[in-house]
Scaffold this motif. Structure first.
Motif, PDB file in Angstrom:
ATOM      1  N   ARG A 239      36.961  49.636  55.708  1.00 33.75           N
ATOM      2  CA  ARG A 239      37.958  49.238  54.718  1.00 33.75           C
ATOM      3  C   ARG A 239      37.471  48.038  53.920  1.00 33.75           C
ATOM      4  NH1 ARG A 239      43.033  46.191  56.679  1.00 33.75           N
ATOM      5  NH2 ARG A 239      41.303  44.769  56.919  1.00 33.75           N
ATOM      6  N   GLN A 240      36.857  47.083  54.631  1.00 37.14           N
ATOM      7  CA  GLN A 240      36.382  45.875  53.956  1.00 37.14           C
ATOM      8  C   GLN A 240      35.317  46.205  52.908  1.00 37.14           C
ATOM      9  OE1 GLN A 240      34.333  43.026  56.430  1.00 37.14           O
ATOM     10  NE2 GLN A 240      35.832  41.527  55.813  1.00 37.14           N
TER      11      GLN A 240
ATOM     12  N   LEU B 174      36.838  48.042  49.898  1.00 37.42           N
ATOM     13  CA  LEU B 174      37.515  47.171  48.936  1.00 37.42           C
ATOM     14  C   LEU B 174      36.504  46.359  48.130  1.00 37.42           C
ATOM     15  CD1 LEU B 174      40.591  45.954  50.970  1.00 37.42           C
ATOM     16  CD2 LEU B 174      40.544  47.545  49.073  1.00 37.42           C
ATOM     17  N   LEU B 175      35.400  45.984  48.783  1.00 38.09           N
ATOM     18  CA  LEU B 175      34.361  45.225  48.088  1.00 38.09           C
ATOM     19  C   LEU B 175      33.753  46.066  46.971  1.00 38.09           C
ATOM     20  CD1 LEU B 175      33.209  42.418  48.596  1.00 38.09           C
ATOM     21  CD2 LEU B 175      31.340  43.494  49.811  1.00 38.09           C
TER      22      LEU B 175
ATOM     23  N   PHE C 142      35.099  48.648  45.574  1.00 39.90           N
ATOM     24  CA  PHE C 142      36.167  48.890  44.592  1.00 39.90           C
ATOM     25  C   PHE C 142      36.268  47.730  43.612  1.00 39.90           C
ATOM     26  CE2 PHE C 142      40.596  47.474  43.998  1.00 39.90           C
ATOM     27  CZ  PHE C 142      40.992  48.387  43.043  1.00 39.90           C
ATOM     28  N   ALA C 143      36.225  46.501  44.145  1.00 43.73           N
ATOM     29  CA  ALA C 143      36.355  45.319  43.291  1.00 43.73           C
ATOM     30  C   ALA C 143      35.187  45.225  42.318  1.00 43.73           C
ATOM     31  CB  ALA C 143      36.427  44.065  44.150  1.00 43.73           C
ATOM     32  N   LEU C 144      33.971  45.550  42.802  1.00 46.85           N
ATOM     33  CA  LEU C 144      32.801  45.439  41.918  1.00 46.85           C
ATOM     34  C   LEU C 144      32.845  46.493  40.819  1.00 46.85           C
ATOM     35  CD1 LEU C 144      30.024  44.713  44.553  1.00 46.85           C
ATOM     36  CD2 LEU C 144      31.159  43.107  43.054  1.00 46.85           C
TER      37      LEU C 144
ATOM     38  N   GLU D 108      35.575  47.964  39.673  1.00 45.58           N
ATOM     39  CA  GLU D 108      36.752  47.775  38.840  1.00 45.58           C
ATOM     40  C   GLU D 108      36.523  46.716  37.766  1.00 45.58           C
ATOM     41  OE1 GLU D 108      41.294  46.560  39.954  1.00 45.58           O
ATOM     42  OE2 GLU D 108      39.580  45.340  40.502  1.00 45.58           O
ATOM     43  N   ALA D 109      35.652  45.752  38.047  1.00 44.41           N
ATOM     44  CA  ALA D 109      35.433  44.636  37.129  1.00 44.41           C
ATOM     45  C   ALA D 109      35.042  45.127  35.742  1.00 44.41           C
ATOM     46  CB  ALA D 109      34.349  43.717  37.682  1.00 44.41           C
TER      47      ALA D 109
ATOM     48  N   LEU E 104      38.015  46.258  33.844  1.00 46.01           N
ATOM     49  CA  LEU E 104      38.895  45.144  33.499  1.00 46.01           C
ATOM     50  C   LEU E 104      38.349  44.328  32.337  1.00 46.01           C
ATOM     51  CD1 LEU E 104      40.010  44.057  37.029  1.00 46.01           C
ATOM     52  CD2 LEU E 104      41.388  45.113  35.273  1.00 46.01           C
ATOM     53  N   ILE E 105      37.021  44.190  32.271  1.00 44.37           N
ATOM     54  CA  ILE E 105      36.433  43.509  31.113  1.00 44.37           C
ATOM     55  C   ILE E 105      36.765  44.296  29.853  1.00 44.37           C
ATOM     56  CG2 ILE E 105      34.258  42.842  30.033  1.00 44.37           C
ATOM     57  CD1 ILE E 105      33.206  42.394  32.914  1.00 44.37           C
TER      58      ILE E 105
ATOM     59  N   PHE F 265      39.360  46.111  29.441  1.00 42.86           N
ATOM     60  CA  PHE F 265      40.797  45.989  29.178  1.00 42.86           C
ATOM     61  C   PHE F 265      41.113  44.767  28.333  1.00 42.86           C
ATOM     62  CE2 PHE F 265      44.880  44.131  30.330  1.00 42.86           C
ATOM     63  CZ  PHE F 265      45.721  45.166  29.970  1.00 42.86           C
ATOM     64  N   VAL F 266      40.340  43.698  28.509  1.00 47.86           N
ATOM     65  CA  VAL F 266      40.628  42.459  27.790  1.00 47.86           C
ATOM     66  C   VAL F 266      40.176  42.548  26.331  1.00 47.86           C
ATOM     67  CG1 VAL F 266      40.307  39.964  27.875  1.00 47.86           C
ATOM     68  CG2 VAL F 266      40.411  41.245  29.973  1.00 47.86           C
TER      69      VAL F 266
ATOM     70  N   PHE G  28      42.618  42.884  23.331  1.00 53.53           N
ATOM     71  CA  PHE G  28      43.439  41.697  23.106  1.00 53.53           C
ATOM     72  C   PHE G  28      42.654  40.609  22.395  1.00 53.53           C
ATOM     73  CE2 PHE G  28      45.673  43.854  26.473  1.00 53.53           C
ATOM     74  CZ  PHE G  28      46.967  43.789  25.995  1.00 53.53           C
TER      75      PHE G  28
ATOM     76  N   ALA H 229      49.731  39.807  23.637  1.00 52.39           N
ATOM     77  CA  ALA H 229      49.266  38.623  24.362  1.00 52.39           C
ATOM     78  C   ALA H 229      50.137  37.396  24.103  1.00 52.39           C
ATOM     79  CB  ALA H 229      47.816  38.329  23.975  1.00 52.39           C
TER      80      ALA H 229
ATOM     81  N   VAL I 279      37.148  36.958  35.908  1.00 61.95           N
ATOM     82  CA  VAL I 279      37.780  37.989  35.068  1.00 61.95           C
ATOM     83  C   VAL I 279      38.554  38.991  35.909  1.00 61.95           C
ATOM     84  CG1 VAL I 279      37.245  39.975  33.631  1.00 61.95           C
ATOM     85  CG2 VAL I 279      36.285  37.785  33.071  1.00 61.95           C
ATOM     86  N   ARG I 280      38.041  39.289  37.112  1.00 60.82           N
ATOM     87  CA  ARG I 280      38.679  40.294  37.959  1.00 60.82           C
ATOM     88  C   ARG I 280      40.117  39.889  38.289  1.00 60.82           C
ATOM     89  NH1 ARG I 280      35.037  40.239  41.412  1.00 60.82           N
ATOM     90  NH2 ARG I 280      33.868  41.983  40.564  1.00 60.82           N
TER      91      ARG I 280
ATOM     92  N   ALA J  68      42.259  39.532  34.756  1.00 63.43           N
ATOM     93  CA  ALA J  68      42.610  40.764  34.044  1.00 63.43           C
ATOM     94  C   ALA J  68      43.604  41.598  34.846  1.00 63.43           C
ATOM     95  CB  ALA J  68      41.355  41.573  33.749  1.00 63.43           C
TER      96      ALA J  68
ATOM     97  N   TYR K 124      43.109  38.917  48.378  1.00 56.39           N
ATOM     98  CA  TYR K 124      42.172  39.281  49.453  1.00 56.39           C
ATOM     99  C   TYR K 124      40.769  39.483  48.897  1.00 56.39           C
ATOM    100  CZ  TYR K 124      40.085  42.052  53.198  1.00 56.39           C
ATOM    101  OH  TYR K 124      39.247  42.524  54.164  1.00 56.39           O
ATOM    102  N   ILE K 125      40.676  40.191  47.755  1.00 62.74           N
ATOM    103  CA  ILE K 125      39.356  40.488  47.182  1.00 62.74           C
ATOM    104  C   ILE K 125      38.684  39.209  46.707  1.00 62.74           C
ATOM    105  CG2 ILE K 125      38.269  41.539  45.157  1.00 62.74           C
ATOM    106  CD1 ILE K 125      39.988  43.982  45.646  1.00 62.74           C
TER     107      ILE K 125
ATOM    108  N   LEU L  32      37.462  37.553  49.792  1.00 60.40           N
ATOM    109  CA  LEU L  32      36.361  38.322  50.375  1.00 60.40           C
ATOM    110  C   LEU L  32      35.067  38.095  49.600  1.00 60.40           C
ATOM    111  CD1 LEU L  32      35.827  40.492  52.569  1.00 60.40           C
ATOM    112  CD2 LEU L  32      36.242  42.204  50.823  1.00 60.40           C
TER     113      LEU L  32
END
Lengths: 78, 274
Positions: free
Chosen positions: A49-50, A53-54, A56-58, A60-61, A64-65, A67-68, A71, B29, B197-198, B201, B257-258, B261
């Motif tokens: 799981r850990q 999630l790690l 996933f976070a990498l 997803e970034a 998300l960049i 997404f900004v 704006f 925004a 950013v993570r 955003a 958490y992320i 982590l």
């Protein structure tokens, strides 16, 4: 100079749509493989799981960049 | 032919500060930059600042109360506090950093609970604003982490730190011409940027999403001209708002958490090499 084609409006939003494709596929692979790994080896749940999630976070970034971007650049010239 | 809409029609007079005339006032925004709550001389105290202070106060008071008179057999608040501490120590630090990471438990503990409570402000009534959705705050957090793990790596490993970060072992040497610039870029330049950013955003997107559905539920509910489309649209928006609120509670905890982590992963690079 003659313009053959022109695109205007909220191009940043289109950019976000394009930026979301790769991370979408990546996150799907990460969680798919993660669930498979947990099903095969339930006792390793914590570590899997850990790392899931790690990853996933990498992945997803990138989305998300993207997404900004709409704006920051807004609708652009009309 | 267009029908002239009277200025007093439903949807024209509410939500001050959102442009759009009588059309749907889609949030942008600008909803993140509200007027200051109060001013002290040249300093304007805005809502995110106020919430940040309240968040810090909640964390400090709760954990002081929990660990003020520690008992051998914990009860009540001390139980909760110890649960949180063990979650960071055993769930993150022991697994990721391993030996030599114990001294970073308070650092990660503070980060996790502060970010969690700040993210939770997104769904707490009256507050309803995550201070982490202002870019300055995640940037400050990420810089604190960056200026902790990079100097610590040099202190702990000396020049070997750069070697382990930039020249991964077990690779034929011509590959370093390709790999070292990429490692430099990804480890020392992109890392703090994506770290900030993570968090930003995610909370920014979540707040915009909640605002959009809240305004839609209100806007489509028009008592003056009853229509099935309006009622269904309004009810659907309200249902989505409820579901997304639950989703945002999950996202807030997950992002805290992320962030913690990833901080632990960076620190483990500094403690024991990449």
């Amino acid at each position: 100079m003659t313009l053959l084609a022109e695109v205007y409006g909220s191009i940043g939003s289109v950019g976000y749509g394009l930026a979301a494709i790769g991370p979408g596929i990546g996150i799907g692979i990460i969680f798919g493989q993660g669930v498979q790994a947990i099903a095969r080896q339930p006792e390793a749940y914590g570590v899997i799981r850990q790392n899931m999630l790690l990853g996933f976070a990498l992945a997803e970034a990138l989305a998300l960049i993207g997404f900004v971007v709409p704006f920051i650049f807004g609708a652009g010239p009309q | 032919m267009t029908v002239a809409i009277p200025e007093t029609a439903w949807g024209c007079q509410f939500v001050p500060g959102l442009e759009g005339g009588c059309g749907f006032p889609a949030p942008n925004a600008s909803i993140f930059f509200t007027d200051p709550v109060f001013s002290l001389g040249p300093f304007n105290f805005t809502k995110p600042m106020l919430l940040l202070w309240i968040g810090v106060a909640i964390i400090v008071i709760f954990f002081l109360y929990a660990f003020m008179r520690p008992k051998l057999v914990p009860r009540g608040a001390q139980n909760l506090g110890e649960l949180g501490y063990l979650f960071i120590r055993d769930g993150i630090v022991k697994d990721v950093i391993g030996k030599g990471g114990t001294k970073f438990v308070p650092f990660l503990f503070s980060f996790f609970f502060l970010i969690w409570i700040l993210n939770l402000f997104e769904v707490i009534p009256v507050a309803q604003f995550p201070p982490t959705s202002m870019f300055a705050l995640p940037v400050a957090f990420a810089l604190i982490v960056y200026f902790t793990w990079v100097p610590y790596g040099f202190i702990k490993q000396g020049p070997g730190f750069l070697k382990s970060m930039l020249f991964p072992s077990g690779i034929p040497w011509p590959m370093y011409f390709l790999l070292t610039p990429i490692e430099l870029l990804s480890n020392f330049i992109v890392r703090p940027f994506t770290h900030a950013v993570r968090l930003f955003a995610n909370m920014f997107a979540g707040h915009l999403l909640l605002t959009t559905f809240a305004i839609a539920a209100w806007y489509l509910f028009n008592p003056a001209s009853f229509s099935v489309v309006g009622v269904v649209g309004s009810a659907g928006s309200f249902l989505m708002l409820t579901i997304l609120t639950a989703f945002e509670i999950l996202i807030g905890a997950l992002q805290a958490y992320i962030f913690t982590l990833l901080t632990a992963v960076y620190l483990s690079d500094a403690v024991s090499g990449h």
